[in-house]
Design a protein around this motif. Structure first.
Motif, PDB file in Angstrom:
ATOM      1  N   HIS A  94      71.744  13.391  28.485  1.00 13.44           N
ATOM      2  CA  HIS A  94      72.173  14.395  29.782  1.00 13.44           C
ATOM      3  C   HIS A  94      70.808  14.856  30.491  1.00 13.44           C
ATOM      4  O   HIS A  94      69.043  14.852  29.824  1.00 13.44           O
ATOM      5  N   PHE A  96      68.806  17.869  32.891  1.00  4.01           N
ATOM      6  CA  PHE A  96      68.913  19.152  33.239  1.00  4.01           C
ATOM      7  C   PHE A  96      67.771  19.344  34.472  1.00  4.01           C
ATOM      8  O   PHE A  96      66.909  18.566  34.916  1.00  4.01           O
ATOM      9  N   SER A 154      80.526  18.847  24.912  1.00  9.19           N
ATOM     10  CA  SER A 154      79.699  19.246  25.952  1.00  9.19           C
ATOM     11  C   SER A 154      79.277  18.036  26.297  1.00  9.19           C
ATOM     12  O   SER A 154      78.525  17.565  27.449  1.00  9.19           O
ATOM     13  N   TYR A 302      78.169  16.404  30.792  1.00 11.90           N
ATOM     14  CA  TYR A 302      77.021  17.048  31.909  1.00 11.90           C
ATOM     15  C   TYR A 302      76.201  15.784  32.372  1.00 11.90           C
ATOM     16  O   TYR A 302      75.753  16.429  33.404  1.00 11.90           O
ATOM     17  N   LEU A 305      77.989  15.886  35.839  1.00 16.40           N
ATOM     18  CA  LEU A 305      77.810  17.443  37.291  1.00 16.40           C
ATOM     19  C   LEU A 305      76.102  16.950  37.216  1.00 16.40           C
ATOM     20  O   LEU A 305      75.940  17.246  38.471  1.00 16.40           O
ATOM     21  N   MET A 306      75.211  16.600  36.261  1.00 18.96           N
ATOM     22  CA  MET A 306      73.399  16.112  36.841  1.00 18.96           C
ATOM     23  C   MET A 306      73.610  14.937  38.079  1.00 18.96           C
ATOM     24  O   MET A 306      72.973  15.520  39.636  1.00 18.96           O
ATOM     25  N   ILE A 328      73.570  22.388  35.527  1.00 10.01           N
ATOM     26  CA  ILE A 328      74.565  23.050  33.960  1.00 10.01           C
ATOM     27  C   ILE A 328      74.432  24.518  33.659  1.00 10.01           C
ATOM     28  O   ILE A 328      73.699  24.849  33.859  1.00 10.01           O
ATOM     29  N   GLN A 348      81.198  22.596  32.821  1.00 11.55           N
ATOM     30  CA  GLN A 348      81.960  21.666  31.413  1.00 11.55           C
ATOM     31  C   GLN A 348      83.143  22.441  31.622  1.00 11.55           C
ATOM     32  O   GLN A 348      83.168  23.663  31.324  1.00 11.55           O
TER      33      GLN A 348
END
Length: 1287
Positions: A94, A96, A154, A302, A305-306, A328, A348
């Motif tokens: 993932h 961030f 997660s 995650y 989301l990113m 995140i 999340q």
């Protein structure tokens, strides 16, 4: 310290700034992560434990200081995750980002895998926790599955979790439990690269290869330190417009960077974002982002989301998201969802959690994006992006060309591609792989990039004749030479490229084409934006100092230049912070270097102008497709196929022997001394960087004394950029109570500042507009803008009311509070009704002097009005309607003060830090809202046009000679901008009535009449009052005339022109202050009004009459120069107190012999009738047959119009008939043709004195010239004026 300095020497040009390892600290052991929300009912394997940064290299980089807490939190957002051998342990990736307070970003890329726990203390602690859990929860000894909801979910997407072993195949002890004697315990560990630019694919491949080196059966070719040192210090950022190849553990990795004129780098695959949501949903999400709503992304994964967050923000080019941006959101920061500011955050979702159970502090302005279920929930009532269907169509076509379905959640279709499969490459080009490896070695050898071992291999190959013959033989026979496997890439495709390379190329081309489609929309919409930028400051210092007071963009002119369908969206968008920042950057570019996005955008506009030369199509709302899709994809393809630069190969470092021993499956402890020091500056790249840096330093020193002091300038810059924003970005690293309290205090201060700026803007714009109507300056607000500002105020109030809520109830926090208040007040009302003493809280509006009964005004009463409106279906809609109604009634501040006076209720609903519980800020907030009472808004009446509204009408007679009573049957018909009420009969001698009808808008006219029956049929009426019983707006329709046969001008019906009545002076000034009526102007107010001029005993001068006519015509011209939706009532300008009819009456009355002859008053209409009678008789006798043809036709038209008015069934009296003739003449452009006829008619000599204006040829010609200007405008008359006239 020297290591740190060396490490940071060339950091701005380094590919990666830090290499980080996060995981379990065996010294501190298992620490529950309380911030993540501990649940002790869960099995210990599913709980969250604190992770730590175990190591990071180098120690620090000067311009990107290492934020240990933030990096740890984002590398492992849900802390450590434990699993056993029975669970799925697939590694996960993932990304961030960390946004610093100045808005700059740093990217992180994380590869998380599972490593066996070797510490007996950790295993023992887990065993103890599990036994305690079993003892407390005996029923949970054998749950269904441990893997499906362990805290590592997660990082696992829902698809990954579906692959975990089912409960039937694992032992009960292992399923959800742990037994140290039988089970192997694994814990998550994360490898992370921190980079200044989002090279996601390259970082993913590098980290994946590092992990492969740890898990492979054979150790890697070089120690891991060599590869980490190489990417930290020896791999540069690719220069703009170039590509770069560097080497991982096993394979080379290629990345590229767009050139100066191209869209900025965006490596997150839009090819994944679009299928996750579907094109239509993504365009709606894009729209919400542009309008700066609160956006919450929701997914189990995650990386999803990113990917969606970065995807949507890259589409904003040339604009940039200016508010809180946390793709995140770690579990420990959930309180940031309470932020009363626009935000874009990713949350999340826990596996199996229902969306309905998710309690969000505020939803009134929230766009909720459920990524895993491919759906979004949109806020109410926001404008759509221009040409949305055509945009969706074009995007869908681009996706389909790459084999991607435009529908959210659909599986990818087969992709037509020219790429050859791997198998065919091996058969047709058997020697290709070794040739490619050889070419790479030769290139790197020339560039001086080969380490000693590989250089030896190259020299061996080039100097060995036997090997060369073997290679030639292999080429002829089709046998593959695998000797170079350790050096070359694996699984290569066409042209020596791997399948992964082909996939990356495809993603990059799709990315840029999708982004170009969006970018071309903005290039079209804002092609002329520069013309409306206001450059008012002489230098940067004065501009920054006065930034808050300055208008930087001419919004009204810009909107007036746009196609009609674009206006709803653009009027909202130009109010956003991202647009304001874009314009600020444009203004600052005249003093300093252009911001990169702005430079690219301006370049595109210039290019479009070259081809277009400001063609009319730029103002058209027709959709124009993007024309550069092919060339943008080709630019990327060329860079990736033809590598511009190759970085130095990883090589052996000067390390201590025996440390970092290889052990399969365990990441070794790296030698920090070799990784904290960069290489000595002996390579060309470092020298170039240092030289460039020295050149920059010299330039900065030269310019420092010429411009502002740098620190001061930076301070101004930050203040200017943060203007109008609230907290830019939450600080992730410090979560102490004091910091959280400080953050909430920033929110409170930000809300107050935003309220001050919004109310100030609303006042300045509104007053500016009314000043125009009073004859000052130019208009600078449209109804569209006004509606946008009021919608923005509604949004602000919702955010204030949702800050610091104890428990969320319903989507609108404000309406929820009002309902609580209503329930309490109604309970109190019932108690007061039962007790004899009553002191009702509501104020009654006293209007007895206007003849109106008092109107009950209270928070509850206005709520009941809103609750009775069936058209509004949601709480958010009701709250907005209530705000609009209170604003229109000038009671918003007072109502909210009343609402917040119930402190026990406020304490029950809100936490201590909430805005509504900060007394001083709350008082200032209410004061700012009170200032809005100084202007008139019709924001409720003009928006809810279809609702039924109760009206009250009262007829006020002049009480003299007992004529207050009449025996006839009166009737009334009320007309407004939106329609009329129809004829309503009034009960005899009651003189008051209420009736319900559909919203009439602002009231314009009342038709009042009676049937002339009975003995007392004459009626002397002073005025008619009509009140909207919901908004309280009261209109006065002055009359002051008789209605009846044989009295005054014999009228049985009068058309009365209305004006909004001023509230009484005895009311509190906060409620009562208002701007002057729209139809007055200061010049006319200072002069005696036309009514007074025409009054008995007062004779206005010729100059005053001519000025009155000029003002009346001027007002009508101004009316038509406004946008159509902003014009208001033309009837007032024609027939009102200072209208055209009144001014022409003065002209015709000047020198008129109206003395009583045999007790009979002569009217101007009598003169018109006699003139027409003369013309008709002259025509019959043949006197006019010799007249010119046009003049004859004009005579016919005048006679025809007068005849039609006289034969109308309405009894409107002689003055009413003259008014109608003027209005019809103005409408049909005949006034200036009729005037010469009346002047030439011999009747004028009998009825007018020699000095009359009508007998002065010069004055009449001037009047004709003035009236001629009305011919440019399409005058339309209200139905109430021309009813019964058949022309």
């Amino acid at each position: 310290m020297s290591g740190t300095n060396a490490a940071s020497g060339a950091a701005p040009c380094r590919f990666a700034h830090y290499f980080v390892i996060c995981g379990i600290d065996t010294e501190t052991g298992l620490e529950p992560d309380e911030l993540a929300g501990e649940n002790f009912e869960q099995s210990p394997l599913k709980r969250t434990f604190k992770s730590k940064v175990l190591a990071h290299y180098p120690e620090n980089v000067e311009w990107n200081p290492f934020d240990q807490d933030a990096v740890n939190m984002l590398c492992m957002p849900k802390g450590l995750s434990f699993r056993t051998q029975a669970d799925s342990r697939e590694p996960q990736f993932h990304s961030f980002l960390i946004t610093r307070e100045d808005g700059s970003r740093t990217y992180g890329f994380v590869h998380t895998f599972y490593e066996e726990v070797t510490s007996p203390q950790i295993c023992s602690a887990m065993q103890t926790l599990y036994q305690m859990h079993q003892a407390e929860n005996p029923s949970s000894a054998t749950p269904s599955s441990s893997s499906s909801s362990s805290s590592m979910d997660s990082l696992a997407s829902s698809l990954d979790e579906a692959d975990s072993p089912s409960s039937s195949s694992c032992r009960p002890a292992a399923c959800g439990g742990y037994d140290a004697s039988r089970d192997t315990l694994y814990v998550s560990k994360a490898l992370c690269l921190i980079t200044p630019m989002p090279f996601m694919h390259a970082c993913r491949r590098f980290l994946s290869q590092v992990h492969r080196a740890v898990t492979a059966s054979l150790p890697p070719p070089l120690p891991l330190e060599s590869y980490v040192h190489n990417i930290l210090y020896e791999v540069p950022l690719p220069p703009p417009g170039r590509s770069l190849k560097f080497h991982g553990v096993y394979e080379p990795i290629v990345c590229q960077r767009p050139g100066p004129g191209e869209l900025p780098l965006a490596d997150f695959p839009l090819g994944q974002t679009f299928p996750l949501l579907g094109v239509e949903n993504l365009v709606q999400l894009f729209n919400c982002t542009l309008l700066e709503m609160q956006i919450l992304l929701y997914s189990q994964d995650y990386q999803r989301l990113m990917t969606v967050a970065e995807g949507i923000t890259t589409l904003l080019f040339p604009f940039q998201w200016q508010h809180v941006y946390v793709p995140i959101l770690p579990a420990s920061l959930l309180h940031f969802l309470d932020a009363p500011v626009p935000y874009l955050m990713g949350l999340q979702s826990k596996e199996g959690t229902d969306r309905s159970k998710l309690e969000l502090p505020q939803e009134a302005n929230l766009c909720f994006v459920d990524i895993d279920n491919h759906c979004i929930e949109l806020p109410e009532d926001f404008p759509q992006f221009p040409n949305k269907p055509e945009l969706i169509q074009e995007l869908s076509e681009v996706l389909l060309r790459y084999g991607i379905s435009p529908v959210g959640g659909a599986p990818p279709t087969s992709v037509p591609t020219s790429t050859t499969t791997l198998g065919s490459v091996s058969t047709r080009h058997p020697g290709l792989k070794s040739q490619q490896a050889m070419r790479e070695l030769e290139d790197d050898g020339r560039n001086g990039n080969l380490g000693g071992e590989q250089l030896a291999v190259l020299e061996l190959l080039q100097g060995n004749a036997t090997l060369e013959r073997l290679q030639a033989l292999a080429k002829r026979t089709g046998v593959r030479v695998e000797a170079l496997r350790g050096v070359g890439g694996e699984g290569e495709a066409q042209g020596g490229r791997t399948a992964v390379d082909e996939e990356e190329l495809r993603n990059a081309k799709l990315n840029v084409q999708l982004r170009e489609v969006f970018a071309s929309r903005f290039t079209m919409m804002f092609a002329d934006y520069e013309a409306f930028v206001i450059q008012s400051a002489p230098d940067l210092e004065s501009w920054l100092t006065n930034r808050e007071q300055m208008h930087n963009f001419d919004k009204a002119s810009f909107l007036s230049d746009q196609p009609e369908p674009y206006l709803p969206f653009l009027s909202h968008f130009i109010e956003t912070q991202m647009f304001a920042t874009f314009i600020d950057n444009k203004i600052m570019s005249q003093w300093e270097e252009k911001e990169p996005l702005l430079r690219v955008f301006d370049g595109r506009i210039d290019k479009a102008r070259l081809y277009n030369v400001r063609a009319p199509s730029l103002r058209s709302s027709n959709y124009q497709r993007c024309t550069i899709l092919k060339e943008s994809a080709q630019a990327i393809e060329q860079r990736l196929l033809k590598i511009d630069h190759t970085a130095i190969h990883p090589h052996l470092l000067d390390m201590k022997i025996g440390q970092g021993k290889y052990e399969q499956g365990f990441f070794p402890k790296l030698q920090s001394d070799v990784l904290s020091v960069g290489p000595t500056n002996n390579n060309r790249w470092s020298n170039r960087t240092a030289t460039a840096q020295r050149r920059k330093d010299r330039h900065r020193q030269q310019t420092e004394h010429l411009t502002l002091d740098n620190d001061l300038k930076e301070k101004y810059m930050q203040e200017a950029r943060s203007l109008g924003k609230n907290l830019r970005q939450p600080k992730l690293s410090d979560l102490s109570p004091s910091v959280i309290a400080q953050t909430n205090w920033k929110f409170v201060e930000g809300l107050l500042k935003e309220c001050r700026m919004k109310t100030k803007r609303m006042l300045v714009e509104k007053m500016g507009r009314e000043a125009v109507e009073l004859g000052h300056g130019e208009a600078n607000i449209t109804g569209l803008e006004e509606n946008t500002l009021i919608a923005s105020l509604c949004d602000l109030l919702e955010r204030i009311w949702s800050h610091g809520l104890q428990v969320k109830q319903g989507k609108s926090a404000l309406w929820s509070h009002l309902l609580h208040y209503q329930a309490r007040e109604e309970t109190l009302e019932q108690q007061q009704a039962e007790s004899p003493v009553s002191n009702g809280p509501e104020r009654r509006k006293s209007e007895s002097s206007l003849g109106m009964p008092s109107l009950r005004e209270s928070v509850i009463q206005d709520m009941r009005h809103i609750q009775s409106m069936g058209e509004i279906k949601t709480d958010v809609g009701r709250a907005r309607a209530w705000i609009r109604l209170s604003l229109e009634k000038k009671l918003l501040s007072q109502h909210l003060k009343r609402l917040l006076s119930r402190q026990s209720l406020t304490k029950k609903l809100y936490k201590r830090y909430a805005f509504l519980r900060c007394e001083e800020e709350k008082e200032q907030f209410l004061f700012h809202l009170l200032s809005l009472n100084t202007v008139d808004y019709f924001c409720f009446t003009s928006v809810f046009t279809t609702i039924m509204i109760p009206y009250r009408a009262v007829i006020i007679p002049i009480k003299k000679l007992s004529n207050a009573m009449t025996t006839s049957n009166p009737w009334v018909c009320v007309s407004g901008e939106l329609g009329d009420s129809g004829v309503r009969q009034i009960t005899k001698n009651v003189l008051e009535m209420t009736f319900d009808c559909q919203n009439l808008g602002k009231l314009t006219t009342v038709q009042l009449g009676h049937d002339n029956s009975g003995l007392l049929a004459k009626w002397l009426v002073d005025c008619v009052m009509v009140r909207n019983e919901i908004t309280g707006h009261t209109y006065k329709f002055p009359c002051g005339r008789w209605l009846g046969k044989g009295v005054d001008d014999g009228s049985l019906e009068r058309v009365l022109i209305g004006e909004l009545a001023s509230p009484n002076a005895d009311e509190d000034c906060g409620r009562g202050c208002r701007t002057p009526d729209m139809q007055h102007s200061p010049g006319q107010t200072r002069r005696a009004s036309i009514t007074l001029m025409g009054g008995r005993g007062y004779k206005p001068t010729s100059a005053q009459i001519q000025e009155a006519i000029g003002e009346a015509v001027n007002s009508i011209c101004k009316h038509f120069h406004k946008p159509e939706k902003e014009r208001g009532s033309l009837t007032i300008l024609l027939c009102g107190e200072v209208g055209l009819v009144g001014a022409l009456e003065l002209f015709f009355h000047n020198g008129f012999k109206s003395a009583r002859l045999f007790q009979k008053t002569v009217f101007v209409w009598d003169f018109v009738e006699k003139a027409v009678a003369y013309m008709e008789s002259a025509d019959q006798m043949g006197d006019m047959q010799e007249t010119a043809e046009p003049l004859g036709l004009t005579c016919v038209s005048l006679c025809h119009y007068v005849s039609a008015i006289n034969s109308s069934p309405r009894n409107i009296g002689k003055d009413g008939k003259f008014q109608l003739l003027v209005c019809l003449g103005a409408r049909d452009r005949l006034l200036i043709q009729w005037l010469p006829l009346l002047v030439e008619c011999p009747v004028i000599q009998r009825m007018y004195e020699e000095s009359a204006l009508l007998r002065d040829r010069t004055t009449v010609n001037d009047l004709i010239a003035v009236l001629q200007t009305l011919h440019d405008f399409p005058i339309t008359l209200e139905a109430s004026l021309v009813k019964g006239i058949d022309l």
